[in-house]
Write a protein that holds these residues in place. Structure first.
Motif, PDB file in Angstrom:
ATOM      1  N   GLN A   3       0.462  -1.280  -0.101  1.00  0.00           N
ATOM      2  CA  GLN A   3      -0.010  -0.335  -0.273  1.00  0.00           C
ATOM      3  C   GLN A   3       0.862   1.295   0.083  1.00  0.00           C
ATOM      4  OE1 GLN A   3      -2.130  -0.188   2.963  1.00  0.00           O
ATOM      5  NE2 GLN A   3      -3.995  -1.788   2.302  1.00  0.00           N
ATOM      6  N   MET A   4       0.414   2.800  -0.260  1.00  0.00           N
ATOM      7  CA  MET A   4       1.858   3.328  -1.055  1.00  0.00           C
ATOM      8  C   MET A   4       0.821   4.717  -0.997  1.00  0.00           C
ATOM      9  SD  MET A   4       4.033   1.835  -2.434  1.00  0.00           S
ATOM     10  CE  MET A   4       5.025   3.138  -3.502  1.00  0.00           C
ATOM     11  N   LYS A   5       1.491   5.478  -0.213  1.00  0.00           N
ATOM     12  CA  LYS A   5       0.577   6.513  -0.274  1.00  0.00           C
ATOM     13  C   LYS A   5       1.422   7.716  -1.279  1.00  0.00           C
ATOM     14  CE  LYS A   5      -1.218   7.196   4.623  1.00  0.00           C
ATOM     15  NZ  LYS A   5      -0.771   7.785   5.303  1.00  0.00           N
ATOM     16  N   CYS A   7       4.038  11.374  -1.700  1.00  0.00           N
ATOM     17  CA  CYS A   7       5.011  12.041  -1.160  1.00  0.00           C
ATOM     18  C   CYS A   7       5.516  13.192  -1.630  1.00  0.00           C
ATOM     19  CB  CYS A   7       5.442  11.478   0.408  1.00  0.00           C
ATOM     20  SG  CYS A   7       5.160  10.005   1.067  1.00  0.00           S
ATOM     21  N   ARG A  93       3.306   2.691   2.759  1.00  0.00           N
ATOM     22  CA  ARG A  93       2.697   3.099   4.299  1.00  0.00           C
ATOM     23  C   ARG A  93       3.517   2.817   5.725  1.00  0.00           C
ATOM     24  NH1 ARG A  93      -3.279   2.413   4.831  1.00  0.00           N
ATOM     25  NH2 ARG A  93      -3.061   3.375   7.213  1.00  0.00           N
ATOM     26  N   TYR A  94       4.262   1.017   4.671  1.00  0.00           N
ATOM     27  CA  TYR A  94       4.439   0.778   6.820  1.00  0.00           C
ATOM     28  C   TYR A  94       6.549   0.737   6.582  1.00  0.00           C
ATOM     29  CZ  TYR A  94       0.250  -0.680   7.412  1.00  0.00           C
ATOM     30  OH  TYR A  94      -0.974  -0.092   7.598  1.00  0.00           O
ATOM     31  N   ILE A 129       9.602   8.454   7.554  1.00  0.00           N
ATOM     32  CA  ILE A 129       8.440   8.296   7.031  1.00  0.00           C
ATOM     33  C   ILE A 129       7.909   9.012   7.404  1.00  0.00           C
ATOM     34  CG2 ILE A 129       6.441   6.445   6.264  1.00  0.00           C
ATOM     35  CD1 ILE A 129       8.040   5.007   5.473  1.00  0.00           C
ATOM     36  N   TRP A 131       4.240   9.094   8.861  1.00  0.00           N
ATOM     37  CA  TRP A 131       3.161   9.169  10.164  1.00  0.00           C
ATOM     38  C   TRP A 131       3.389   8.019  10.224  1.00  0.00           C
ATOM     39  CZ3 TRP A 131       3.448   8.789   4.578  1.00  0.00           C
ATOM     40  CH2 TRP A 131       3.741   7.301   3.411  1.00  0.00           C
ATOM     41  N   LEU A 132       5.038   7.476  10.306  1.00  0.00           N
ATOM     42  CA  LEU A 132       4.970   6.390  11.017  1.00  0.00           C
ATOM     43  C   LEU A 132       5.960   6.974  12.674  1.00  0.00           C
ATOM     44  CD1 LEU A 132       5.868   3.136   8.963  1.00  0.00           C
ATOM     45  CD2 LEU A 132       4.344   3.988   9.921  1.00  0.00           C
ATOM     46  N   ASN A 188       1.982  -1.283  14.542  1.00  0.00           N
ATOM     47  CA  ASN A 188       2.409  -0.993  12.902  1.00  0.00           C
ATOM     48  C   ASN A 188       3.892  -1.016  12.628  1.00  0.00           C
ATOM     49  OD1 ASN A 188       4.160   0.847  14.499  1.00  0.00           O
ATOM     50  ND2 ASN A 188       2.712   2.875  13.782  1.00  0.00           N
ATOM     51  N   TRP A 232       1.288  -7.885   6.912  1.00  0.00           N
ATOM     52  CA  TRP A 232       0.402  -6.698   7.869  1.00  0.00           C
ATOM     53  C   TRP A 232       1.044  -6.285   9.522  1.00  0.00           C
ATOM     54  CZ3 TRP A 232      -5.580  -7.423   6.799  1.00  0.00           C
ATOM     55  CH2 TRP A 232      -6.185  -7.034   5.309  1.00  0.00           C
ATOM     56  N   LYS A 236      -3.115  -3.146  11.461  1.00  0.00           N
ATOM     57  CA  LYS A 236      -3.661  -2.588  10.146  1.00  0.00           C
ATOM     58  C   LYS A 236      -5.061  -3.796  10.716  1.00  0.00           C
ATOM     59  CE  LYS A 236      -3.901  -3.847   5.490  1.00  0.00           C
ATOM     60  NZ  LYS A 236      -5.110  -3.026   4.382  1.00  0.00           N
TER      61      LYS A 236
END
Length: 261
Positions: A3-5, A7, A93-94, A129, A131-132, A188, A232, A236
């Motif tokens: 899964q990507m975000k 940036c 995302r991770y 990253i 958001w982490l 996470n 995961w 999640k």
């Protein structure tokens, strides 16, 4: 595909230094290639070439006489770049995917691209990253000796190959039952998602699911295919199971990988 975000990556490049001669010839036209890997089939790898020039671009030049310096110390060259850039790039995302940017320095005067590489390197973006937060760095750290011993030479595997319950499954039949199997909602970074608790007399308990087992796949009862969940993080799983039970009235099936204590 992770899964990507989307940036924004900002790079500030001061210059190059300590570049040794190649084949006894000093480097005159270095080219720095910056590559941002892609995990998507639809988006190619993005490579940005930056060629040194004595004349800076009009956007950054102080005046018409401004120049990028070049110097030599003990046969090793240095070059000013003095550039800033902004790159739109999707990142996983991770942190366990450990996104990175790669640098390749080439000799721009060498027409043979098979032997023009002067240096190369890689900088991990995992710890940055946004958001982490600070936990991201832990996900990509090498294990210490105690962890390596615990994980059997660094690779943690299930030892339930000969067990009668190698892949136990269970069904969740309504929104309240998704808590019959619990996971650490604060974790996470690690994977596979490990079961932390099983409700007594639940379908999971009756089918042999135990704390310590790994969740490896999930699917809605109306679906013919399983969704892989082994990569995961536990947080999640907690979120996804809650959403699926809220949006769907169907049974949700979970498949686990048994692990012997």
């Amino acid at each position: 595909e992770p899964q990507m975000k989307p940036c924004s990556l900002f790079l500030s490049l001061l210059g190059l230094r300590d570049i040794k001669p190649m084949h006894d010839k000093p480097i005159e036209k270095p080219v720095l290639e910056i590559t941002v890997p892609s995990w998507s089939k639809d988006k190619p790898v993005k490579t940005i070439p930056i060629a040194w020039s004595s004349k800076p671009s009009k956007e950054v030049a102080v005046d018409n006489d401004d120049k990028n310096r070049k110097w030599t110390v003990k046969q090793e060259r240095g070059f000013e770049l003095l550039q800033c850039m902004h790159v739109e790039v999707p990142l996983p995302r991770y942190a366990v995917w450990e996104p990175s940017i790669q640098f390749v320095l080439r000799d721009g005067a060498n027409k043979d691209k098979s032997c023009d590489i002067l240096a190369e390197g890689r900088v991990s973006l995992a710890a940055d990253i946004p958001w982490l937060g600070p936990k991201a760095a832990k996900a990509v750290e090498a294990m210490d000796d105690e962890e390596v011993e615990r994980c059997r030479n660094g690779v943690e595997v299930s030892d339930a190959e000969d067990d009668a319950r190698p892949y136990p499954e269970c069904k969740i039949r309504n929104r309240t039952q998704y808590k019959d199997v619990t996971f650490n909602s604060e974790d996470n970074t690690s994977f596979p998602p490990t079961v932390t608790g099983v409700e007594p007399d639940s379908d999971a308990a009756k089918n042999g699911v135990k704390p310590g087992d790994w969740l490896v796949a999930i699917k809605l009862s109306s679906s013919n295919s399983w969704t892989e969940a082994a990569t995961w993080p536990p947080s999640k799983v907690v979120l996804d199971l809650g959403i699926k039970e809220k949006e769907h009235k169907q049974d949700l099936q979970l498949r686990f990988r048994a692990r012997n204590p």
